[in-house]
Design a protein around this motif. Structure first.
Motif, PDB file in Angstrom:
ATOM      1  N   ALA A   1      19.937  20.745 -18.525  1.00  0.00           N
ATOM      2  CA  ALA A   1      18.841  19.887 -18.973  1.00  0.00           C
ATOM      3  C   ALA A   1      18.885  19.754 -20.488  1.00  0.00           C
ATOM      4  N   MET A   2      18.581  18.553 -20.984  1.00  0.00           N
ATOM      5  CA  MET A   2      18.613  18.305 -22.423  1.00  0.00           C
ATOM      6  C   MET A   2      17.495  17.343 -22.786  1.00  0.00           C
ATOM      7  N   GLU A   3      16.652  17.754 -23.737  1.00  0.00           N
ATOM      8  CA  GLU A   3      15.601  16.856 -24.204  1.00  0.00           C
ATOM      9  C   GLU A   3      16.196  15.830 -25.156  1.00  0.00           C
ATOM     10  N   VAL A   4      15.781  14.578 -24.982  1.00  0.00           N
ATOM     11  CA  VAL A   4      16.237  13.479 -25.839  1.00  0.00           C
ATOM     12  C   VAL A   4      15.022  12.811 -26.461  1.00  0.00           C
ATOM     13  N   ASP A   5      15.040  12.661 -27.770  1.00  0.00           N
ATOM     14  CA  ASP A   5      13.962  11.988 -28.497  1.00  0.00           C
ATOM     15  C   ASP A   5      14.366  10.527 -28.679  1.00  0.00           C
ATOM     16  N   LEU A   6      13.921   9.670 -27.765  1.00  0.00           N
ATOM     17  CA  LEU A   6      14.277   8.258 -27.838  1.00  0.00           C
ATOM     18  C   LEU A   6      13.616   7.573 -29.025  1.00  0.00           C
ATOM     19  N   ALA A   7      12.427   8.013 -29.391  1.00  0.00           N
ATOM     20  CA  ALA A   7      11.665   7.330 -30.428  1.00  0.00           C
ATOM     21  C   ALA A   7      12.179   7.616 -31.822  1.00  0.00           C
ATOM     22  N   ARG A   8      12.584   8.865 -32.084  1.00  0.00           N
ATOM     23  CA  ARG A   8      12.904   9.234 -33.457  1.00  0.00           C
ATOM     24  C   ARG A   8      14.221   9.986 -33.608  1.00  0.00           C
ATOM     25  N   GLY A   9      14.939  10.220 -32.521  1.00  0.00           N
ATOM     26  CA  GLY A   9      16.157  11.005 -32.598  1.00  0.00           C
ATOM     27  C   GLY A   9      17.295  10.272 -33.275  1.00  0.00           C
ATOM     28  N   GLN A  10      18.378  11.008 -33.528  1.00  0.00           N
ATOM     29  CA  GLN A  10      19.559  10.429 -34.158  1.00  0.00           C
ATOM     30  C   GLN A  10      20.289   9.516 -33.179  1.00  0.00           C
ATOM     31  N   LYS A  11      21.103   8.598 -33.734  1.00  0.00           N
ATOM     32  CA  LYS A  11      21.862   7.630 -32.938  1.00  0.00           C
ATOM     33  C   LYS A  11      20.907   6.893 -31.983  1.00  0.00           C
ATOM     34  N   THR A  12      21.215   6.864 -30.707  1.00  0.00           N
ATOM     35  CA  THR A  12      20.291   6.247 -29.739  1.00  0.00           C
ATOM     36  C   THR A  12      19.326   7.266 -29.164  1.00  0.00           C
ATOM     37  N   GLY A  13      19.390   8.507 -29.637  1.00  0.00           N
ATOM     38  CA  GLY A  13      18.533   9.570 -29.127  1.00  0.00           C
ATOM     39  C   GLY A  13      19.255  10.900 -29.043  1.00  0.00           C
ATOM     40  N   ALA A  14      20.553  10.863 -28.766  1.00  0.00           N
ATOM     41  CA  ALA A  14      21.342  12.085 -28.635  1.00  0.00           C
ATOM     42  C   ALA A  14      22.790  11.779 -28.986  1.00  0.00           C
ATOM     43  N   PHE A  15      23.539  12.843 -29.288  1.00  0.00           N
ATOM     44  CA  PHE A  15      24.970  12.719 -29.580  1.00  0.00           C
ATOM     45  C   PHE A  15      25.742  12.906 -28.279  1.00  0.00           C
ATOM     46  N   LEU A  16      25.852  11.832 -27.521  1.00  0.00           N
ATOM     47  CA  LEU A  16      26.486  11.909 -26.205  1.00  0.00           C
ATOM     48  C   LEU A  16      27.989  12.151 -26.304  1.00  0.00           C
ATOM     49  N   ASP A  17      28.580  11.867 -27.468  1.00  0.00           N
ATOM     50  CA  ASP A  17      30.026  12.051 -27.594  1.00  0.00           C
ATOM     51  C   ASP A  17      30.442  13.522 -27.609  1.00  0.00           C
ATOM     52  N   GLN A  18      29.492  14.435 -27.755  1.00  0.00           N
ATOM     53  CA  GLN A  18      29.818  15.866 -27.753  1.00  0.00           C
ATOM     54  C   GLN A  18      29.585  16.499 -26.379  1.00  0.00           C
ATOM     55  N   ARG A  19      29.339  15.716 -25.354  1.00  0.00           N
ATOM     56  CA  ARG A  19      29.032  16.268 -24.030  1.00  0.00           C
ATOM     57  C   ARG A  19      30.123  17.220 -23.542  1.00  0.00           C
ATOM     58  N   ASP A  20      31.370  16.787 -23.534  1.00  0.00           N
ATOM     59  CA  ASP A  20      32.455  17.634 -23.041  1.00  0.00           C
ATOM     60  C   ASP A  20      32.648  18.861 -23.918  1.00  0.00           C
ATOM     61  N   ASN A  21      32.432  18.701 -25.225  1.00  0.00           N
ATOM     62  CA  ASN A  21      32.578  19.841 -26.127  1.00  0.00           C
ATOM     63  C   ASN A  21      31.456  20.854 -25.951  1.00  0.00           C
ATOM     64  N   ARG A  22      30.265  20.389 -25.588  1.00  0.00           N
ATOM     65  CA  ARG A  22      29.205  21.352 -25.264  1.00  0.00           C
ATOM     66  C   ARG A  22      29.581  22.161 -24.026  1.00  0.00           C
ATOM     67  N   ALA A  23      30.183  21.520 -23.046  1.00  0.00           N
ATOM     68  CA  ALA A  23      30.642  22.263 -21.865  1.00  0.00           C
ATOM     69  C   ALA A  23      31.725  23.274 -22.246  1.00  0.00           C
ATOM     70  N   ARG A  24      32.578  22.917 -23.194  1.00  0.00           N
ATOM     71  CA  ARG A  24      33.607  23.854 -23.648  1.00  0.00           C
ATOM     72  C   ARG A  24      32.997  25.060 -24.342  1.00  0.00           C
ATOM     73  N   VAL A  25      31.959  24.815 -25.148  1.00  0.00           N
ATOM     74  CA  VAL A  25      31.284  25.931 -25.816  1.00  0.00           C
ATOM     75  C   VAL A  25      30.631  26.842 -24.788  1.00  0.00           C
ATOM     76  N   ARG A  26      30.084  26.273 -23.743  1.00  0.00           N
ATOM     77  CA  ARG A  26      29.479  27.106 -22.687  1.00  0.00           C
ATOM     78  C   ARG A  26      30.513  28.055 -22.102  1.00  0.00           C
ATOM     79  N   ALA A  27      31.716  27.559 -21.874  1.00  0.00           N
ATOM     80  CA  ALA A  27      32.769  28.415 -21.333  1.00  0.00           C
ATOM     81  C   ALA A  27      33.230  29.448 -22.352  1.00  0.00           C
ATOM     82  N   LEU A  28      33.292  29.069 -23.622  1.00  0.00           N
ATOM     83  CA  LEU A  28      33.744  29.990 -24.670  1.00  0.00           C
ATOM     84  C   LEU A  28      32.741  31.098 -24.944  1.00  0.00           C
TER      85      LEU A  28
END
Length: 414
Positions: free
Chosen positions: A211-238
């Motif tokens: 689960a990930m909270e996204v701030d659509l109103a005031r967050g960066q980019k469109t709300g979240a940095f979706l391009d780091q999705r796979d890298n977040r999964a890699r950090v979870r494994a590491l």
């Protein structure tokens, strides 16, 4: 309207590069800056003045037709190239078909992966220059790079509503560009409602089961940095078995939550914005993690690292994902110096046997440039090696001739 190109600009268009800079215009367009330092030359094309969004045809010496694109009166990028063929015409139907193709490519990509947030259209990478569309469950957020597609939105919106509605998207919003921040409403919101039920200010989405909270109103980019999705999964494994994890420039805590869920004993999140920590803590709780078991520090990353070194703190996994240090080519030397200082400071608090994940999101910094800021001389140690180098995920495609699209570098050293 006809735009006549210099030989180098014409060659770039033939290779498939989607941009024509002002100094690539042959008949008087060489006065504008390639990197955005002025608007001179904005009428430097045959056929007189054009407004942003006007269709122009590209030509060059010996090539009466190179393609079609949309004119931008205010950007250093004078033309975004949409077509290399003379038929069909460049109209809303042609652009809508490109969008449908982008959406169709992603159909089924995330089935079974428990992911409800991803990029539906990656602009130039999906051959729809300047138009980014991100999905957040039943909401979609549009972001425009430049002004040339703004006059087309009203015509494109019915097509978007139908195509996205068929895929379960009910609400569509438009994210204001950073340059337009002064035009935000009294609450500081950057999101305009375009279609369907009103978009929530915040919502939870799922990303590879997290689960990930996204701030659509005031967050960066469109709300979240979706391009780091796979890298977040890699950090979870590491993170499995790691005692102390440090996440610098932690923003909404995506890497922090990933590390905690991966089994890290204690995660320290450092960001200069306290509001980002509040969002991260809500995400921790949504995933069944007690934020009180971890640490959230509001501080400048460089100051934090200096004090951590003085205290003798050491971490066995560090994620360093700063904002872009090089927004332009001219800023590149200063940016490389900043990366070197940052990575040197990180290396001083990384335990022997630890893992460093270093990221850059600037297209002006190449992979080789970035790796030079992680060498032995910079880090002042000789025990680390590159385990992997990653970029953006499959829903952020790019083009062979468009090197600017290969912007994300995520280097894992161990």
């Amino acid at each position: 309207m006809r735009v006549h190109l210099t030989a180098p600009a014409a060659a770039a268009v033939r290779r498939g590069h989607p941009w024509v800079y002002r100094d690539g215009i042959a008949d008087g367009g060489g006065h504008g800056s390639k990197r955005g330092e002025g608007k001179r030359g904005e009428r430097a094309h045959r056929g007189g003045a054009a407004a942003s969004g006007d269709v122009v045809e590209l030509s060059a010496e010996g090539a009466p037709f190179l393609g079609r694109g949309l004119w931008d009166a205010d950007s250093a990028i004078a033309v975004r190239v949409f077509q290399r063929t003379q038929a069909p015409p460049l109209d809303e139907r042609a652009i809508a078909e490109r969008l449908e193709r982008a959406f169709a490519l992603r159909d089924g990509w995330f089935d079974g992966r428990d992911t409800t947030a991803y990029r539906l259209c990656n602009g130039e990478g999906d051959r729809v220059p300047s138009l980014v569309i991100d999905r957040y469950d039943r909401a979609a957020v549009i972001r425009l790079d430049g002004d040339m597609l703004a006059p087309w939105l009203d015509r494109l919106l019915p097509h978007l509503a139908r195509a996205l509605g068929a895929r379960g998207v009910r609400s569509i919003g438009l994210r204001a560009r950073a340059q337009a921040a002064a035009g935000e409403d009294a609450d500081g919101k950057k999101l305009a409602h375009l279609h369907g039920p009103p978009l929530p200010d915040r919502l939870f989405v799922r990303e590879t089961g997290v689960a990930m909270e996204v701030d659509l109103a005031r967050g960066q980019k469109t709300g979240a940095f979706l391009d780091q999705r796979d890298n977040r999964a890699r950090v979870r494994a590491l993170a499995a078995g790691r005692r102390r994890v440090l996440n610098l420039f932690s923003y909404a805590g995506g890497f922090s939550v990933a590390a905690a869920l991966g089994g890290a004993g204690r995660v320290t999140s450092v960001d200069s914005a306290s509001a980002a920590h509040a969002s991260a803590q809500r995400t921790f709780r949504e995933n069944g993690e007690d934020p009180a078991a971890h640490e959230f520090v509001t501080a400048d990353a460089f100051d934090f690292l200096e004090k951590a070194r003085a205290r003798g703190d050491r971490y066995d996994l560090i994620i360093c994902d700063p904002p872009s240090f090089a927004p332009s080519e001219r800023a590149k030397p200063r940016a490389l110096g900043a990366y070197r200082r940052l990575h040197a400071a990180v290396a001083r608090v990384l335990d022997r046997g630890g893992v460093l994940c270093a990221a850059s999101c600037s297209s002006h910094i190449t992979a080789e440039d970035f790796l030079a800021t992680l060498d032995d001389a910079t880090l002042e140690r000789d025990d680390l090696r590159i385990r992997a180098i990653h970029g953006q995920p499959e829903d952020h495609p790019t083009l062979p001739a468009w090197w600017e699209g290969r912007y994300l570098k995520f280097v894992v050293l161990e």
